[in-house]
Design an enzyme around this catalytic site. Structure first.
Site, mmCIF file in Angstrom:
data_model
loop_
_atom_site.group_PDB
_atom_site.id
_atom_site.type_symbol
_atom_site.label_atom_id
_atom_site.label_comp_id
_atom_site.label_asym_id
_atom_site.label_seq_id
_atom_site.Cartn_x
_atom_site.Cartn_y
_atom_site.Cartn_z
ATOM 1 N N CYS A 146 0.982 -1.172 0.098
ATOM 2 C CA CYS A 146 0.056 -0.214 0.101
ATOM 3 C C CYS A 146 0.913 1.302 0.172
ATOM 4 O O CYS A 146 1.604 1.504 -0.967
ATOM 5 C CB CYS A 146 -0.936 -0.253 1.282
ATOM 6 S SG CYS A 146 -2.331 1.153 1.098
ATOM 7 N N HIS A 147 0.837 2.108 1.109
ATOM 8 C CA HIS A 147 1.737 3.348 1.278
ATOM 9 C C HIS A 147 3.283 2.755 1.804
ATOM 10 O O HIS A 147 3.965 3.596 1.709
ATOM 11 C CB HIS A 147 1.105 4.327 1.972
ATOM 12 C CG HIS A 147 -0.139 4.909 1.625
ATOM 13 N ND1 HIS A 147 -1.255 4.462 1.601
ATOM 14 C CD2 HIS A 147 -0.090 5.936 0.594
ATOM 15 C CE1 HIS A 147 -2.142 5.224 0.955
ATOM 16 N NE2 HIS A 147 -1.502 6.212 0.251
ATOM 17 N N GLU A 182 -5.750 7.264 -4.335
ATOM 18 C CA GLU A 182 -5.613 8.310 -3.425
ATOM 19 C C GLU A 182 -6.773 9.257 -3.829
ATOM 20 O O GLU A 182 -7.245 9.793 -2.832
ATOM 21 C CB GLU A 182 -4.127 9.030 -3.575
ATOM 22 C CG GLU A 182 -3.578 9.736 -2.447
ATOM 23 C CD GLU A 182 -3.387 8.780 -1.427
ATOM 24 O OE1 GLU A 182 -4.247 8.802 -0.284
ATOM 25 O OE2 GLU A 182 -2.078 8.265 -1.383
#
Length: 215
Positions: free
Chosen positions: A122-123, A153
């Site tokens: 993910c991030h 996002e």
């Protein structure tokens, strides 16, 4: 059996929104279950150490709560020689403190250079964006990866909140981003580098890390 280090963010503020963030619970808990069920040792670290801030629902992950609450070692105190793999859990907090941590970049470079596996979801791939290997090559240069996309996002309304576009930063570092459909599981393995796009990808990233460890 292997020893795996899971790294969590210590950043708790979601930009200037007044909202809290941290590591995303499922993205840490699901891989922890997968690793430990396979018999591996899992240590937890965070950028600052101690008990890191969490984001997301704990429902279904109560078995991980006491593990996280027991605290984490600071990344700067982690011995890279101890670990066969490092996994970077996601959560929006990673966008602030993962790229700015020289200790994290050095740890990842050392583990990878020794033949270890590096994974992120993910991030979490924000922590890969400043990793330079011995000899000066960037870890991401020419590598196929996944990470939270610009489309995702935008869908969660945080394009103007996060400090940079993860998808664009990965591309700028020389990575070849392989996006899948929004919020659907998407895992990309490029040798000993394993990345996933979003929370739905967390378990798949963990399974791919185990495959890379056994290769």
């Amino acid at each position: 059996m292997s020893t795996i280090l899971t790294v969590l963010t210590s950043h708790a503020s979601l930009g200037e929104t007044g909202r809290r963030t941290g590591y995303y619970v499922s993205e840490a808990a699901e891989p922890w279950r997968t690793f430990t069920a396979a018999g591996h040792t899992v240590d937890l670290a965070s950028i600052a150490g101690g008990t890191p801030p969490s984001d997301g629902d704990w429902d279904g992950f109560e078995d991980f709560r006491p593990v996280a609450a027991a605290g984490t070692l600071p990344v700067a105190g982690a011995d890279p020689a101890r670990y066969d793999a490092v996994f970077l859990a996601g959560g929006h907090g990673t966008m602030w403190d993962f790229p700015s941590s020289g200790a994290l970049a050095a740890l990842l470079a050392s583990v990878y250079a020794r033949g270890g596996v590096v994974g992120a979801v993910c991030h979490g791939p924000a922590g890969l964006t400043e990793v330079v290997l011995p000899g000066g090559a960037h870890l991401l240069a020419g590598r196929e990866v996944a990470g939270f996309t610009d489309e995702e996002e935008s869908a969660v309304g945080l394009t103007e909140v996060v400090p940079f576009s993860l998808q664009q930063r990965l591309t700028a570092r020389g990575a070849v981003v392989r996006p899948g459909p929004p919020f659907a599981a998407n895992v990309v393995r490029d040798g000993r580098l394993v990345t996933g796009q979003n929370p739905a990808s967390a378990q798949g990233v963990a399974e791919a890390i185990l495959m890379a460890l056994s290769a």
